[in-house]
Design a protein around this motif. Sequence first.
Motif, PDB file in Angstrom:
ATOM      1  N   SER A 139     -11.411   4.052 -30.020  1.00 35.96           N
ATOM      2  CA  SER A 139     -12.722   4.047 -30.673  1.00 35.96           C
ATOM      3  C   SER A 139     -12.692   4.811 -31.985  1.00 35.96           C
ATOM      4  O   SER A 139     -13.338   4.417 -32.964  1.00 35.96           O
ATOM      5  N   TYR A 140     -11.957   5.917 -32.040  1.00 33.14           N
ATOM      6  CA  TYR A 140     -11.881   6.716 -33.269  1.00 33.14           C
ATOM      7  C   TYR A 140     -11.323   5.879 -34.423  1.00 33.14           C
ATOM      8  O   TYR A 140     -11.909   5.822 -35.513  1.00 33.14           O
ATOM      9  N   GLY A 141     -10.208   5.212 -34.183  1.00 33.75           N
ATOM     10  CA  GLY A 141      -9.620   4.384 -35.225  1.00 33.75           C
ATOM     11  C   GLY A 141     -10.523   3.230 -35.616  1.00 33.75           C
ATOM     12  O   GLY A 141     -10.598   2.854 -36.792  1.00 33.75           O
ATOM     13  N   THR A 142     -11.227   2.667 -34.646  1.00 30.36           N
ATOM     14  CA  THR A 142     -12.169   1.584 -34.929  1.00 30.36           C
ATOM     15  C   THR A 142     -13.281   2.067 -35.849  1.00 30.36           C
ATOM     16  O   THR A 142     -13.640   1.400 -36.833  1.00 30.36           O
ATOM     17  N   GLN A 143     -13.835   3.229 -35.554  1.00 30.69           N
ATOM     18  CA  GLN A 143     -14.922   3.782 -36.371  1.00 30.69           C
ATOM     19  C   GLN A 143     -14.435   4.097 -37.784  1.00 30.69           C
ATOM     20  O   GLN A 143     -15.146   3.818 -38.770  1.00 30.69           O
ATOM     21  N   LYS A 144     -13.243   4.639 -37.898  1.00 25.87           N
ATOM     22  CA  LYS A 144     -12.693   4.943 -39.220  1.00 25.87           C
ATOM     23  C   LYS A 144     -12.469   3.659 -40.025  1.00 25.87           C
ATOM     24  O   LYS A 144     -12.774   3.593 -41.225  1.00 25.87           O
ATOM     25  N   ALA A 145     -11.936   2.617 -39.375  1.00 28.19           N
ATOM     26  CA  ALA A 145     -11.681   1.351 -40.076  1.00 28.19           C
ATOM     27  C   ALA A 145     -12.981   0.733 -40.568  1.00 28.19           C
ATOM     28  O   ALA A 145     -13.035   0.176 -41.682  1.00 28.19           O
ATOM     29  N   MET A 146     -14.027   0.805 -39.769  1.00 27.35           N
ATOM     30  CA  MET A 146     -15.314   0.240 -40.169  1.00 27.35           C
ATOM     31  C   MET A 146     -15.859   0.946 -41.412  1.00 27.35           C
ATOM     32  O   MET A 146     -16.344   0.296 -42.348  1.00 27.35           O
ATOM     33  N   ILE A 147     -15.752   2.262 -41.437  1.00 26.82           N
ATOM     34  CA  ILE A 147     -16.219   3.000 -42.620  1.00 26.82           C
ATOM     35  C   ILE A 147     -15.356   2.690 -43.836  1.00 26.82           C
ATOM     36  O   ILE A 147     -15.858   2.589 -44.963  1.00 26.82           O
ATOM     37  N   GLU A 148     -14.056   2.502 -43.633  1.00 26.54           N
ATOM     38  CA  GLU A 148     -13.200   2.153 -44.770  1.00 26.54           C
ATOM     39  C   GLU A 148     -13.709   0.901 -45.482  1.00 26.54           C
ATOM     40  O   GLU A 148     -13.754   0.863 -46.723  1.00 26.54           O
ATOM     41  N   TYR A 149     -14.091  -0.112 -44.723  1.00 29.46           N
ATOM     42  CA  TYR A 149     -14.584  -1.344 -45.341  1.00 29.46           C
ATOM     43  C   TYR A 149     -15.908  -1.112 -46.058  1.00 29.46           C
ATOM     44  O   TYR A 149     -16.146  -1.668 -47.145  1.00 29.46           O
ATOM     45  N   ILE A 150     -16.776  -0.299 -45.489  1.00 28.72           N
ATOM     46  CA  ILE A 150     -18.052   0.003 -46.147  1.00 28.72           C
ATOM     47  C   ILE A 150     -17.815   0.788 -47.433  1.00 28.72           C
ATOM     48  O   ILE A 150     -18.447   0.523 -48.469  1.00 28.72           O
ATOM     49  N   VAL A 151     -16.898   1.750 -47.384  1.00 27.41           N
ATOM     50  CA  VAL A 151     -16.568   2.524 -48.586  1.00 27.41           C
ATOM     51  C   VAL A 151     -16.048   1.597 -49.690  1.00 27.41           C
ATOM     52  O   VAL A 151     -16.435   1.716 -50.863  1.00 27.41           O
ATOM     53  N   ASN A 152     -15.197   0.655 -49.338  1.00 26.41           N
ATOM     54  CA  ASN A 152     -14.703  -0.311 -50.324  1.00 26.41           C
ATOM     55  C   ASN A 152     -15.861  -1.087 -50.963  1.00 26.41           C
ATOM     56  O   ASN A 152     -15.902  -1.292 -52.184  1.00 26.41           O
ATOM     57  N   ASP A 153     -16.797  -1.530 -50.134  1.00 24.66           N
ATOM     58  CA  ASP A 153     -17.915  -2.326 -50.636  1.00 24.66           C
ATOM     59  C   ASP A 153     -18.827  -1.494 -51.537  1.00 24.66           C
ATOM     60  O   ASP A 153     -19.262  -1.956 -52.599  1.00 24.66           O
ATOM     61  N   TYR A 154     -19.109  -0.264 -51.130  1.00 27.26           N
ATOM     62  CA  TYR A 154     -19.979   0.600 -51.936  1.00 27.26           C
ATOM     63  C   TYR A 154     -19.298   0.984 -53.248  1.00 27.26           C
ATOM     64  O   TYR A 154     -19.956   1.114 -54.288  1.00 27.26           O
ATOM     65  N   ASN A 155     -17.974   1.143 -53.210  1.00 30.57           N
ATOM     66  CA  ASN A 155     -17.261   1.427 -54.457  1.00 30.57           C
ATOM     67  C   ASN A 155     -17.319   0.219 -55.385  1.00 30.57           C
ATOM     68  O   ASN A 155     -17.575   0.348 -56.593  1.00 30.57           O
ATOM     69  N   ARG A 156     -17.083  -0.963 -54.836  1.00 35.03           N
ATOM     70  CA  ARG A 156     -17.119  -2.200 -55.639  1.00 35.03           C
ATOM     71  C   ARG A 156     -18.474  -2.369 -56.325  1.00 35.03           C
ATOM     72  O   ARG A 156     -18.553  -2.826 -57.471  1.00 35.03           O
ATOM     73  N   ARG A 157     -19.533  -1.968 -55.634  1.00 36.10           N
ATOM     74  CA  ARG A 157     -20.882  -2.095 -56.181  1.00 36.10           C
ATOM     75  C   ARG A 157     -21.252  -0.959 -57.140  1.00 36.10           C
ATOM     76  O   ARG A 157     -22.322  -1.001 -57.756  1.00 36.10           O
ATOM     77  N   GLY A 158     -20.381   0.054 -57.256  1.00 38.06           N
ATOM     78  CA  GLY A 158     -20.649   1.152 -58.170  1.00 38.06           C
ATOM     79  C   GLY A 158     -21.504   2.268 -57.598  1.00 38.06           C
ATOM     80  O   GLY A 158     -21.920   3.169 -58.330  1.00 38.06           O
TER      81      GLY A 158
END
Length: 316
Positions: A139-158
């Motif tokens: 579960s820990y790795g799953t939660q970290k991976a999910m945030i990684e994708y959100i961080v990528n999206d928020y960075n892309r959007r500025g």
Amino acid sequence: MKILITGAGGFVGQLLAEYLLNDNHTVVLADIFEPPIPAAASNKQNAIPIKADLYESPSAVLSKDLDAMYVFHGIMSAGSEENLELGYRVNLQSTINFLDAIRATLPGVRFIYASSTAIFGQPLPEVPSEETVPTPQGSYGTQKAMIEYIVNDYNRRGYINAFTLRFPTISVRPGKPTQAASSWMSGIIREPLQGKESVLPCDGDFKAWLCSPKTLIRNLKHALTLDGNSLPPHIRQVLLPGITSTVKDMLDALRAVGGEDAVKLVKREKPSPEIKAMLDSWPTTFDISKALSLGFVADQNFKGAVEDFAESLKKQ
């Protein structure tokens, strides 16, 4: 700079805060309890401790004059596996709430996120890299991976200027054992060097991907200096450098620094099936060429980390 650290009451947060304060930065230390100001830090007047629940009140730790933030808060691997609801609340939902508060308060701030190699699970190539698709087995790795994708999206959007750093296991950690499944990797050094017994749940040929606290802090500080365009806007992950050490390597380093009496304090014990499956799923080496090209550094060997810890005990 004015820098926020979430999860600042933990070991990494406290150590980084000490170094940032010594460099004369202003440091906001935030945690679910009021975090202490590191005792060894200079410029303590530049420290601002804040007690806050980022799930309930993410804006409580934000101000428009922040230059950067390190996001360390979380429930670690074994703790996340034991308590599903708490792990998702702290590791996933509170971080999403925090990101949305940032988007509304200070868009574009430097956001340095502590991820983990626990995002990887089997099957894996012989030498995984940032291009390897995460397949977490906990579960820990799953939660970290999910945030990684959100961080990528928020960075892309500025909305943020993000760098996601995938940590190796940090050893040797001082203090008390944690809820991490990898906690024993510090315990088999930390406790014996203080005359205490420690439990070892793995055989001598078990391999682990490790980084010393000193090198981790050096790399965390380096992340403050990276050009925001050094990574693609939608791919912000970097595997921090580590070294591969077997349990035998760890015990040999303990013997070299603490002698045979210290090694005798390490007691072998079988792990639970759940923890064994998690440990066996983690990769033991990585392609770190991307990190090295960005200026991050690696330890030379595990013995250096043991010597650093032994030296810290003398200073105490």
